[in-house]
Design a protein around this motif. Sequence first.
Motif, PDB file in Angstrom:
ATOM      1  N   SER A 199      -3.322 -32.225  60.713  1.00  0.00           N
ATOM      2  CA  SER A 199      -3.027 -30.989  59.956  1.00  0.00           C
ATOM      3  C   SER A 199      -3.602 -31.007  58.541  1.00  0.00           C
ATOM      4  O   SER A 199      -3.083 -30.351  57.636  1.00  0.00           O
ATOM      5  CB  SER A 199      -1.507 -30.746  59.888  1.00  0.00           C
ATOM      6  N   ASN A 200      -4.673 -31.776  58.348  1.00  0.00           N
ATOM      7  CA  ASN A 200      -5.337 -31.872  57.034  1.00  0.00           C
ATOM      8  C   ASN A 200      -4.401 -32.348  55.925  1.00  0.00           C
ATOM      9  O   ASN A 200      -4.582 -31.999  54.758  1.00  0.00           O
ATOM     10  CB  ASN A 200      -5.947 -30.522  56.628  1.00  0.00           C
ATOM     11  N   ILE A 201      -3.405 -33.163  56.286  1.00  0.00           N
ATOM     12  CA  ILE A 201      -2.442 -33.639  55.294  1.00  0.00           C
ATOM     13  C   ILE A 201      -3.140 -34.495  54.240  1.00  0.00           C
ATOM     14  O   ILE A 201      -2.897 -34.344  53.031  1.00  0.00           O
ATOM     15  CB  ILE A 201      -1.303 -34.428  55.972  1.00  0.00           C
ATOM     16  N   ILE A 202      -4.019 -35.392  54.668  1.00  0.00           N
ATOM     17  CA  ILE A 202      -4.735 -36.251  53.718  1.00  0.00           C
ATOM     18  C   ILE A 202      -5.609 -35.402  52.800  1.00  0.00           C
ATOM     19  O   ILE A 202      -5.598 -35.568  51.578  1.00  0.00           O
ATOM     20  CB  ILE A 202      -5.598 -37.298  54.452  1.00  0.00           C
ATOM     21  N   LYS A 203      -6.348 -34.490  53.398  1.00  0.00           N
ATOM     22  CA  LYS A 203      -7.252 -33.632  52.620  1.00  0.00           C
ATOM     23  C   LYS A 203      -6.478 -32.791  51.601  1.00  0.00           C
ATOM     24  O   LYS A 203      -6.864 -32.714  50.426  1.00  0.00           O
ATOM     25  CB  LYS A 203      -8.025 -32.720  53.565  1.00  0.00           C
ATOM     26  N   ASN A 204      -5.382 -32.177  52.051  1.00  0.00           N
ATOM     27  CA  ASN A 204      -4.615 -31.296  51.167  1.00  0.00           C
ATOM     28  C   ASN A 204      -3.898 -32.075  50.066  1.00  0.00           C
ATOM     29  O   ASN A 204      -3.810 -31.613  48.923  1.00  0.00           O
ATOM     30  CB  ASN A 204      -3.602 -30.483  51.971  1.00  0.00           C
ATOM     31  N   LEU A 205      -3.385 -33.257  50.405  1.00  0.00           N
ATOM     32  CA  LEU A 205      -2.702 -34.063  49.406  1.00  0.00           C
ATOM     33  C   LEU A 205      -3.688 -34.546  48.348  1.00  0.00           C
ATOM     34  O   LEU A 205      -3.376 -34.578  47.152  1.00  0.00           O
ATOM     35  CB  LEU A 205      -2.016 -35.257  50.073  1.00  0.00           C
ATOM     36  N   ASP A 206      -4.884 -34.900  48.790  1.00  0.00           N
ATOM     37  CA  ASP A 206      -5.922 -35.318  47.842  1.00  0.00           C
ATOM     38  C   ASP A 206      -6.307 -34.166  46.919  1.00  0.00           C
ATOM     39  O   ASP A 206      -6.450 -34.350  45.702  1.00  0.00           O
ATOM     40  CB  ASP A 206      -7.152 -35.816  48.607  1.00  0.00           C
ATOM     41  N   ALA A 207      -6.453 -32.970  47.494  1.00  0.00           N
ATOM     42  CA  ALA A 207      -6.809 -31.791  46.695  1.00  0.00           C
ATOM     43  C   ALA A 207      -5.704 -31.452  45.701  1.00  0.00           C
ATOM     44  O   ALA A 207      -5.967 -31.126  44.538  1.00  0.00           O
ATOM     45  CB  ALA A 207      -7.081 -30.596  47.604  1.00  0.00           C
ATOM     46  N   ALA A 208      -4.440 -31.552  46.143  1.00  0.00           N
ATOM     47  CA  ALA A 208      -3.310 -31.238  45.263  1.00  0.00           C
ATOM     48  C   ALA A 208      -3.223 -32.238  44.111  1.00  0.00           C
ATOM     49  O   ALA A 208      -2.972 -31.858  42.962  1.00  0.00           O
ATOM     50  CB  ALA A 208      -2.007 -31.245  46.061  1.00  0.00           C
ATOM     51  N   GLY A 209      -3.447 -33.502  44.425  1.00  0.00           N
ATOM     52  CA  GLY A 209      -3.408 -34.527  43.386  1.00  0.00           C
ATOM     53  C   GLY A 209      -4.515 -34.344  42.364  1.00  0.00           C
ATOM     54  O   GLY A 209      -4.292 -34.482  41.149  1.00  0.00           O
TER      55      GLY A 209
END
Length: 393
Positions: free
Chosen positions: A202-212
């Motif tokens: 669910s793109n969790i890694i991608k989204n968490l990286d973008a949010a950070g």
Amino acid sequence: MSLAASIVSLAVFVLLAHYVVRLMLDSVSHTREIPGPLWSRLTNLWYLRQMIKGDFHNTNIKLHRQKGTIVRIAPNYYSLSDPACLKTIYGLGTKYVKSSWYDAWNTEEDLTWTNLFSERDPKKHAASRRKVASMYSMTTLTSYEPFVDGCISLFRRHLDQAGSSASAVNLAHWVQCYAFDVIGYITFGERFGFLDNMLDVSNIIKNLDAAGSAASYIGLFIMLRPLIMKILRLMGLLGTDALADFAERNVKMGGSRKAIYGAEKIAFYSPMLNKLLEAKKAAPGRFTEWDIMANVISNVGAGSDTTAISLSAVFYFIYSNPETLQRLRDELEVAGIDDIPRFSDTQKLPYFQAVLKECLRLHPGTGFPMFREVPEGGAVISGQFFPSKFDWN
């Protein structure tokens, strides 16, 4: 002159006036002699550019080697390389509170919905920390070993398959999948599923990286945060987050219903969410729904990336140094360690422990400064007087 041209001209004039005033104030300040790049005297944009490039840690080391112990990286932002300052600035009971940069890590525009990382008020932070201190005691942390062991078995299976087929893998991505599933399992009693196919669920890694990354950048321009958040929402970039959905679903379910037992099926192992829910049930006035959501999401956000970064560093350094790798293998063979060792077993391996600590020293989990504000009245740090934030207003 057209209206558009007038607006542009006015904006340029205001910007230039801002820089002139900033230079004038800097010329009479106590910190005017502190060296740093020219643009760092005028704007945060120089530091922002280094952050976006992703090599500020290297740039900062070079600056200190060239210019000394204290360097300027942005207006009123300074980096210190004096180890003696660590306890003064970051030690327990310090008067150096977190800077406004941390406000960017709160929930959207509402700065009152803080978490352990973003809370700036020392008293509120201490109160929040006391609520969950028992969740991070060594006894509690070692009780999570069965969750970790299950992920290690899956991870090893993938490594064995890759090794037997002699195929190349992106080990940095794999350890990130491992780290996320470990933290998810420990926190919720349920894996996200990254280790199933070594894919970003669910793109969790991608989204968490973008949010950070976004929070790191926005923190430099915190006054503009409400406007930036509104723009991002209008652009559809603040949609429902899969991690938040995962956490909310598990909270509504009342925690994990799965029984996790030790090797001898004697002790029941409860994930962190269950412990939080039990604590709320025992003292309903002490815990809020936000306390639980903030802690489980922060646990995943803070624990996954840092674990993955550290593991990547360990693999990189030991495989870049064959002698170190061989000595590690020799120590493990002599010690007769199991395929999946206990935490207590690894504490009896002095060389292994030394290698881990050295890897973390060479490549820590974060490459950005953790900014603090000088207390009211100013302070002398490493022989340099710094005015407080109040002196700048």
